[in-house]
Design a protein around this motif. Structure first.
Motif, PDB file in Angstrom:
ATOM      1  N   PRO A  18      17.930  -9.715   5.794  1.00 38.92           N
ATOM      2  CA  PRO A  18      16.778  -9.425   6.099  1.00 38.92           C
ATOM      3  C   PRO A  18      16.188 -10.902   5.144  1.00 38.92           C
ATOM      4  CG  PRO A  18      17.529  -7.691   4.715  1.00 38.92           C
ATOM      5  CD  PRO A  18      18.839  -8.198   5.124  1.00 38.92           C
ATOM      6  N   PHE A  19      14.662 -10.700   5.650  1.00 35.34           N
ATOM      7  CA  PHE A  19      14.437 -12.237   5.053  1.00 35.34           C
ATOM      8  C   PHE A  19      13.764 -12.542   3.950  1.00 35.34           C
ATOM      9  CE2 PHE A  19      10.001 -14.235   3.925  1.00 35.34           C
ATOM     10  CZ  PHE A  19      10.053 -15.454   4.684  1.00 35.34           C
ATOM     11  N   TYR A  20      14.446 -13.502   2.893  1.00 36.92           N
ATOM     12  CA  TYR A  20      14.187 -12.922   1.454  1.00 36.92           C
ATOM     13  C   TYR A  20      14.270 -15.078   1.434  1.00 36.92           C
ATOM     14  CZ  TYR A  20      14.507 -12.307  -3.450  1.00 36.92           C
ATOM     15  OH  TYR A  20      14.056 -13.097  -4.821  1.00 36.92           O
ATOM     16  N   LEU A  21      12.541 -15.010   0.727  1.00 37.85           N
ATOM     17  CA  LEU A  21      12.774 -15.756  -0.366  1.00 37.85           C
ATOM     18  C   LEU A  21      12.787 -16.249  -1.363  1.00 37.85           C
ATOM     19  CD1 LEU A  21      11.651 -18.995   1.305  1.00 37.85           C
ATOM     20  CD2 LEU A  21       8.931 -18.263   0.905  1.00 37.85           C
ATOM     21  N   GLU A  22      13.924 -16.641  -2.140  1.00 34.38           N
ATOM     22  CA  GLU A  22      14.533 -17.103  -3.167  1.00 34.38           C
ATOM     23  C   GLU A  22      13.612 -17.634  -4.488  1.00 34.38           C
ATOM     24  OE1 GLU A  22      18.771 -17.515  -5.383  1.00 34.38           O
ATOM     25  OE2 GLU A  22      18.432 -18.623  -3.726  1.00 34.38           O
ATOM     26  N   GLY A  44      10.246  -5.883 -12.331  1.00 32.56           N
ATOM     27  CA  GLY A  44       9.137  -6.795 -12.323  1.00 32.56           C
ATOM     28  C   GLY A  44       7.764  -5.313 -12.026  1.00 32.56           C
ATOM     29  N   PRO A  45       7.084  -6.598 -11.696  1.00 31.38           N
ATOM     30  CA  PRO A  45       5.810  -5.381 -10.880  1.00 31.38           C
ATOM     31  C   PRO A  45       6.028  -4.706  -9.530  1.00 31.38           C
ATOM     32  CG  PRO A  45       5.234  -7.636 -11.046  1.00 31.38           C
ATOM     33  CD  PRO A  45       6.192  -7.530 -11.972  1.00 31.38           C
ATOM     34  N   THR A  46       5.258  -3.467  -9.585  1.00 31.23           N
ATOM     35  CA  THR A  46       5.610  -2.891  -8.277  1.00 31.23           C
ATOM     36  C   THR A  46       5.279  -3.907  -6.923  1.00 31.23           C
ATOM     37  OG1 THR A  46       5.070  -1.246  -6.513  1.00 31.23           O
ATOM     38  CG2 THR A  46       2.924  -2.556  -7.935  1.00 31.23           C
ATOM     39  N   GLY A  47       6.067  -4.089  -5.513  1.00 29.20           N
ATOM     40  CA  GLY A  47       5.739  -5.007  -4.600  1.00 29.20           C
ATOM     41  C   GLY A  47       6.179  -6.158  -4.965  1.00 29.20           C
ATOM     42  N   CYS A  48       6.613  -6.436  -6.061  1.00 34.31           N
ATOM     43  CA  CYS A  48       7.141  -8.665  -5.524  1.00 34.31           C
ATOM     44  C   CYS A  48       8.473  -8.639  -5.302  1.00 34.31           C
ATOM     45  CB  CYS A  48       6.914  -8.476  -7.579  1.00 34.31           C
ATOM     46  SG  CYS A  48       8.260  -7.901  -8.253  1.00 34.31           S
ATOM     47  N   GLY A  49       9.110  -7.637  -4.435  1.00 30.99           N
ATOM     48  CA  GLY A  49      10.503  -8.428  -3.713  1.00 30.99           C
ATOM     49  C   GLY A  49      11.592  -7.657  -4.049  1.00 30.99           C
ATOM     50  N   LYS A  50      11.721  -6.855  -5.308  1.00 30.82           N
ATOM     51  CA  LYS A  50      12.650  -6.703  -5.625  1.00 30.82           C
ATOM     52  C   LYS A  50      13.612  -6.134  -4.673  1.00 30.82           C
ATOM     53  CE  LYS A  50      10.720  -3.638  -8.869  1.00 30.82           C
ATOM     54  NZ  LYS A  50       9.648  -3.689  -8.598  1.00 30.82           N
ATOM     55  N   SER A 231      -0.209  -6.675  -5.460  1.00 34.26           N
ATOM     56  CA  SER A 231       1.220  -7.342  -5.236  1.00 34.26           C
ATOM     57  C   SER A 231       1.389  -8.213  -3.854  1.00 34.26           C
ATOM     58  CB  SER A 231       2.054  -5.888  -4.970  1.00 34.26           C
ATOM     59  OG  SER A 231       1.602  -5.502  -3.887  1.00 34.26           O
ATOM     60  N   THR A 232       2.026  -8.516  -3.584  1.00 35.66           N
ATOM     61  CA  THR A 232       3.335  -9.040  -2.425  1.00 35.66           C
ATOM     62  C   THR A 232       3.001  -8.213  -0.823  1.00 35.66           C
ATOM     63  OG1 THR A 232       4.616 -10.456  -3.742  1.00 35.66           O
ATOM     64  CG2 THR A 232       4.746 -11.224  -1.094  1.00 35.66           C
ATOM     65  N   ARG A 233       3.538  -7.350  -1.604  1.00 38.27           N
ATOM     66  CA  ARG A 233       3.183  -6.004  -0.671  1.00 38.27           C
ATOM     67  C   ARG A 233       1.724  -5.892  -0.063  1.00 38.27           C
ATOM     68  NH1 ARG A 233       4.369  -1.799  -3.237  1.00 38.27           N
ATOM     69  NH2 ARG A 233       6.984  -1.848  -2.203  1.00 38.27           N
TER      70      ARG A 233
HETATM   71  P1  ADP Z   1       9.027  -3.990  -4.883  1.00 42.25           P
HETATM   72  O1  ADP Z   1      10.760  -3.059  -4.450  1.00 42.25           O
HETATM   73  O2  ADP Z   1       9.031  -4.611  -5.955  1.00 42.25           O
HETATM   74  O3  ADP Z   1       8.195  -3.095  -5.389  1.00 42.25           O
HETATM   75  P2  ADP Z   1       9.262  -4.918  -2.289  1.00 42.25           P
HETATM   76  O4  ADP Z   1      11.076  -5.295  -2.568  1.00 42.25           O
HETATM   77  O5  ADP Z   1       9.153  -3.854  -1.214  1.00 42.25           O
HETATM   78  O6  ADP Z   1       8.713  -4.462  -3.534  1.00 42.25           O
HETATM   79  O7  ADP Z   1       8.545  -5.852  -1.527  1.00 42.25           O
HETATM   80  C1  ADP Z   1       7.196  -5.637  -1.088  1.00 42.25           C
HETATM   81  C2  ADP Z   1       7.495  -6.485   0.306  1.00 42.25           C
HETATM   82  O8  ADP Z   1       7.039  -8.011  -0.084  1.00 42.25           O
HETATM   83  C3  ADP Z   1       9.028  -6.479   1.075  1.00 42.25           C
HETATM   84  O9  ADP Z   1       8.838  -5.567   2.010  1.00 42.25           O
HETATM   85  C4  ADP Z   1       8.547  -8.241   1.809  1.00 42.25           C
HETATM   86  O10 ADP Z   1       7.566  -7.484   2.839  1.00 42.25           O
HETATM   87  C5  ADP Z   1       7.149  -8.611   1.176  1.00 42.25           C
HETATM   88  N1  ADP Z   1       8.284  -9.445   0.037  1.00 42.25           N
HETATM   89  C6  ADP Z   1       7.870  -9.594  -1.491  1.00 42.25           C
HETATM   90  N2  ADP Z   1       8.952 -10.780  -2.058  1.00 42.25           N
HETATM   91  C7  ADP Z   1       9.497 -11.618  -0.991  1.00 42.25           C
HETATM   92  C8  ADP Z   1      10.585 -12.715  -1.565  1.00 42.25           C
HETATM   93  N3  ADP Z   1      11.165 -13.030  -2.526  1.00 42.25           N
HETATM   94  N4  ADP Z   1      10.850 -12.785   0.334  1.00 42.25           N
HETATM   95  C9  ADP Z   1      10.825 -12.026   1.242  1.00 42.25           C
HETATM   96  N5  ADP Z   1       9.717 -11.072   0.904  1.00 42.25           N
HETATM   97  C10 ADP Z   1       8.811 -10.677   0.040  1.00 42.25           C
END
Ligand code: ADP
Length: 286
Positions: A18-22, A44-50, A231-233
């Motif tokens: 899965p794509f994840y940018l650290e 952390g806040p909702t939609g931030c990548g946890k 959120s990022t989402r």
């Molecule tokens: P959370 O669990 O914090 O509510 P998610 O992990 O579901 O949030 O993140 C929402 C979306 O934002 C992910 O599906 C992905 O598309 C994107 N996203 C957020 N942070 C990152 C990251 N660091 N690298 C890659 N994608 C990210």
């Protein structure tokens, strides 16, 4: 639905990275926690990548392993019962193991999303599996004690932003965890994520990332009624709509603005107007 997510209990093995940018050293920290069998909490806040991070780590741990282990995913909520986690007796009399029992046997990551939404007695159930030294799972329904598979890793997440005092983990639980704070990525990084995930071009991705920063700033400033920033989402969703040919303004309205406001009372009317102006700033009407 809660926080934009369906409640779910499932297990799956992640075959593609899965794509994840650290943004910091979170991967190293998670790997150290895994090595020493200490549970890991992502807050952390909702939609931030946890969640994405945990999925990424599940993939990475499997990369080094001989047999692939699943990610056991549980969205916590107040109706989650010990039957769901421990298992239940069927009418036929045999026992249907719950997700905790299966995880204890098979190994892999057990991820409890929004754990603070679960009832406190369920969290207490987990204390024995949080002990790095003991590593046993006691199923109080069957009376069985299972030694945890050595590849078992417990992880969880919650949003510290909007839980009330009754929705907090007890210190006795919290102090058993390595707790890493996640936040929205820096704008340049967030623009990269938006591009990658939505396929939108660099210019729109940058504007969306900047829009996110501005909306989050409103929450800290005059608009404390904003329960949560964009959120990022939601920015990715706006990118997806733009990529599909929807005008950027409509895309931002439906993917970002509408989920931040309620259209009834005056406070929200003022907030909606302010949000419209912010969107106009980044995506002027043609
Ligand atoms: P959370 O669990 O914090 O509510 P998610 O992990 O579901 O949030 O993140 C929402 C979306 O934002 C992910 O599906 C992905 O598309 C994107 N996203 C957020 N942070 C990152 C990251 N660091 N690298 C890659 N994608 C990210």
């Amino acid at each position: 639905m809660k926080n934009g997510k369906e409640y779910r209990i499932e297990e799956y093995t992640i075959d593609e990275e899965p794509f994840y940018l650290e943004s910091g050293e979170e991967k190293k920290i998670f790997k150290a926690a895994h090595k020493h069998k200490i549970p890991f909490a992502a807050i952390g806040p909702t939609g931030c990548g946890k969640t994405r991070f945990i999925e990424h780590m599940s993939y990475l741990l499997n990369e080094d392993a001989k047999d692939k282990k699943p990610l056991f995913f549980v969205t916590c909520h107040e109706d989650l019962t010990s039957d769901d986690l421990l298992g239940r007796e069927r009418i036929s009399g045999d026992y249907l193991p719950g997700i905790l029992q299966r995880w204890a046997k098979e190994g892999g990551i057990l991820y409890l999303d929004e754990i603070v939404e679960a009832r406190p007695d369920l969290v207490t159930l987990l204390h024995p599996v949080m002990e790095p030294k003991r590593r046993v799972f006691y199923n109080e329904k069957t009376g069985n004690v299972t030694e945890l598979n050595p590849e078992c890793m417990l992880s969880m997440s919650w949003n510290p932003g909007y839980q009330d005092i009754t929705r907090r983990l007890k210190p006795s639980s919290r102090q058993r965890l390595i707790t890493h704070r996640f936040n929205y990525p820096e704008p340049a990084q967030e623009a990269k994520i938006i591009m990658e995930e939505s396929g939108v071009d660099a210019k729109n991705a940058k504007a969306l990332a900047d829009l996110g920063v501005r909306i989050r700033g409103m929450k800290e400033g005059d608009f404390r009624t904003l329960q949560e920033g964009a959120s990022t989402r939601t920015l990715i969703d706006a990118g997806i709509l733009i990529k599909e040919g929807i005008s950027p303004r409509d895309a931002c309205q439906d993917a970002v603005v509408n989920c931040l406001t309620e259209d009834t009372d005056d406070v929200y009317k003022e907030l909606s107007q302010a949000l419209d102006e912010v969107v106009e700033n980044f995506f002027p009407r043609g």
